[in-house]
Design a protein around this motif. Structure first.
Motif, PDB file in Angstrom:
ATOM      1  N   GLU A 173       0.842  -1.190   0.000  1.00  0.00           N
ATOM      2  CA  GLU A 173       0.000   0.000   0.000  1.00  0.00           C
ATOM      3  C   GLU A 173       0.887   1.253   0.000  1.00  0.00           C
ATOM      4  OE1 GLU A 173      -3.318   0.164  -0.257  1.00  0.00           O
ATOM      5  OE2 GLU A 173      -3.288  -2.024  -0.497  1.00  0.00           O
ATOM      6  N   ILE A 174       0.447   2.287  -0.698  1.00  0.00           N
ATOM      7  CA  ILE A 174       1.250   3.499  -0.811  1.00  0.00           C
ATOM      8  C   ILE A 174       1.593   4.067   0.565  1.00  0.00           C
ATOM      9  CG2 ILE A 174       1.278   5.875  -1.669  1.00  0.00           C
ATOM     10  CD1 ILE A 174      -0.345   4.977  -4.046  1.00  0.00           C
ATOM     11  N   LYS A 175       0.656   4.012   1.481  1.00  0.00           N
ATOM     12  CA  LYS A 175       0.898   4.553   2.821  1.00  0.00           C
ATOM     13  C   LYS A 175       1.989   3.785   3.566  1.00  0.00           C
ATOM     14  CE  LYS A 175      -2.863   1.886   4.995  1.00  0.00           C
ATOM     15  NZ  LYS A 175      -1.980   0.986   5.734  1.00  0.00           N
ATOM     16  N   ASP A 176       2.254   2.553   3.156  1.00  0.00           N
ATOM     17  CA  ASP A 176       3.255   1.728   3.831  1.00  0.00           C
ATOM     18  C   ASP A 176       4.626   1.797   3.172  1.00  0.00           C
ATOM     19  OD1 ASP A 176       1.364   0.841   5.696  1.00  0.00           O
ATOM     20  OD2 ASP A 176       0.692  -0.762   4.350  1.00  0.00           O
ATOM     21  N   LEU A 177       4.736   2.548   2.096  1.00  0.00           N
ATOM     22  CA  LEU A 177       6.041   2.689   1.440  1.00  0.00           C
ATOM     23  C   LEU A 177       7.041   3.341   2.391  1.00  0.00           C
ATOM     24  CD1 LEU A 177       5.037   3.972  -2.111  1.00  0.00           C
ATOM     25  CD2 LEU A 177       6.266   1.842  -1.638  1.00  0.00           C
ATOM     26  N   PRO A 178       8.298   2.937   2.306  1.00  0.00           N
ATOM     27  CA  PRO A 178       9.313   3.591   3.133  1.00  0.00           C
ATOM     28  C   PRO A 178       9.664   4.964   2.578  1.00  0.00           C
ATOM     29  CG  PRO A 178      10.358   2.075   1.612  1.00  0.00           C
ATOM     30  CD  PRO A 178       8.862   1.903   1.422  1.00  0.00           C
ATOM     31  N   LYS A 179      10.538   5.671   3.245  1.00  0.00           N
ATOM     32  CA  LYS A 179      11.086   6.911   2.707  1.00  0.00           C
ATOM     33  C   LYS A 179      11.713   6.614   1.347  1.00  0.00           C
ATOM     34  CE  LYS A 179      14.937  10.075   3.489  1.00  0.00           C
ATOM     35  NZ  LYS A 179      15.761   9.482   2.416  1.00  0.00           N
ATOM     36  N   ILE A 180      11.436   7.485   0.385  1.00  0.00           N
ATOM     37  CA  ILE A 180      11.900   7.280  -0.985  1.00  0.00           C
ATOM     38  C   ILE A 180      12.987   8.302  -1.280  1.00  0.00           C
ATOM     39  CG2 ILE A 180      11.218   7.242  -3.405  1.00  0.00           C
ATOM     40  CD1 ILE A 180       8.270   6.826  -2.135  1.00  0.00           C
ATOM     41  N   ASP A 181      14.158   7.826  -1.599  1.00  0.00           N
ATOM     42  CA  ASP A 181      15.265   8.748  -1.872  1.00  0.00           C
ATOM     43  C   ASP A 181      15.097   9.451  -3.211  1.00  0.00           C
ATOM     44  OD1 ASP A 181      17.213   8.203   0.431  1.00  0.00           O
ATOM     45  OD2 ASP A 181      16.764   6.181  -0.287  1.00  0.00           O
ATOM     46  N   ILE A 182      14.689   8.685  -4.234  1.00  0.00           N
ATOM     47  CA  ILE A 182      14.632   9.249  -5.586  1.00  0.00           C
ATOM     48  C   ILE A 182      13.434   8.679  -6.335  1.00  0.00           C
ATOM     49  CG2 ILE A 182      15.792   9.339  -7.834  1.00  0.00           C
ATOM     50  CD1 ILE A 182      18.451   8.956  -6.156  1.00  0.00           C
ATOM     51  N   VAL A 183      12.685   9.553  -7.000  1.00  0.00           N
ATOM     52  CA  VAL A 183      11.694   9.141  -7.989  1.00  0.00           C
ATOM     53  C   VAL A 183      12.259   9.500  -9.354  1.00  0.00           C
ATOM     54  CG1 VAL A 183       9.418   9.600  -8.977  1.00  0.00           C
ATOM     55  CG2 VAL A 183       9.658   9.266  -6.519  1.00  0.00           C
TER      56      VAL A 183
END
Length: 309
Positions: A89-99
């Protein structure tokens, strides 16, 4: 992609027809994604279509994160996502360094997804002009880095190269080709990855291979093709050739398995890619959605999972 009235009418008529097994009979299976501990090698997880989560040198990288259910402003085009859920789930994604973004089409740049992840992301890296969309949606300008073809971008120990593609851009009739589209070279300390973005087959693949190859893995577009738009999307046999052109070791076929954006059957891309890869001696990885490919492994997912649905 500048088709005349006759071609546009015929395309619309064909999309309205039923049949052709253009989507699966039931929701396709999805593996549940589990984040690595950051101590292992490179991990690449497919989220369907062209969306990936990559763990590389301690960084979490999202590539073309289209996590919405419909890849178009018109639900009748593209239908709904084949799977009933995402690997996480999107809410459970970790911190994202780069998109990392390849262009601004709806099936690659999704408004709803960006709204949900923007506060988790440190940096967005895009081709020229795509930052305009992000800024309109509330992403701060300081987080956006835009690039022309052949620009090299350093982020700590990672290097990204904005490389050519043969495609087009636009989210409406009024902004056609007002922003750039691209492929990406992703170089880590121990892994080299090529992401094709959307592209027709063209000489730029050999040029990328000569400048930056060989690659440990290629994420190679091989779906949503038609003879009427052959210049901007590859057929699977061309995808395998493009993989060879860039000097790839393992190929993961992408741009399929999530939405119907063309008239071929939903399994035609991977079936034809599998056949062409076998004929050309190419190692093809065919992960389920949510199944992680470990680049340090001596074995890669290779089941024909789509045949047993």
């Amino acid at each position: 992609m500048n088709m005349g009235l006759k071609e546009n009418i015929s395309t619309l008529r064909d999309f309205m027809k039923k049949g052709g097994h253009r989507e699966p009979d039931a929701p396709i299976p999805v593996e549940t994604y589990v984040l690595g501990n950051g101590e292992g090698g490179t991990r690449i997880t497919w989220f369907g279509h062209s969306a990936f989560l990559m763990e590389l040198d301690g960084k979490v990288i999202l590539i073309d994160p289209m996590f919405g259910n419909v890849p178009s402003p018109f639900p009748m085009i593209g239908g709904r996502r084949y799977s009933s859920r995402l690997p996480i789930e999107i809410k459970d994604l970790p911190k994202i360094d780069i998109v990392l973004l390849s262009h601004n089409h709806y099936d690659h740049l999704d408004y709803g997804t960006i709204l949900k992840i923007k506060n988790k992301v440190d940096q967005f890296i895009t081709p020229l002009g795509v930052g305009t969309n992000l800024e309109k949606w509330g992403v701060t300008k300081e987080k956006i880095s835009e690039h022309d073809w052949w620009d090299e971008v350093k982020v700590d120990n990672l290097k990204f190269v904005c490389t050519p593609a043969r495609h087009f851009s636009g989210r409406s009739l009024l902004d056609r080709n007002s922003s750039l589209w691209c492929s990406w070279v992703i170089n880590g300390q121990n892994s080299k990855i090529f992401f094709s973005g959307d592209s027709g087959y063209a000489p730029h693949f050999k040029e990328v291979g000569e400048k930056y190859g060989p690659f440990d893995v290629t994420l190679m577009e091989c779906g949503q093709y038609d003879k009427r738009w052959a210049a901007i999307h590859m057929v699977p046999e061309e995808s395998v050739q493009a993989h060879l052109d860039v000097k790839g070791k393992v190929m993961i076929p992408i741009h399929w398995g999530a939405f119907t954006l063309a008239l071929h059957s939903w399994t035609d891309p991977v079936e034809r890619a599998s056949k062409a890869a076998k004929e050309r001696g190419v190692v093809l990885a065919t992960p389920r959605i949510g199944e992680t490919v470990e680049l340090d492994s001596f074995e890669y997912p290779s089941s024909f999972w789509w045949r047993v649905l």
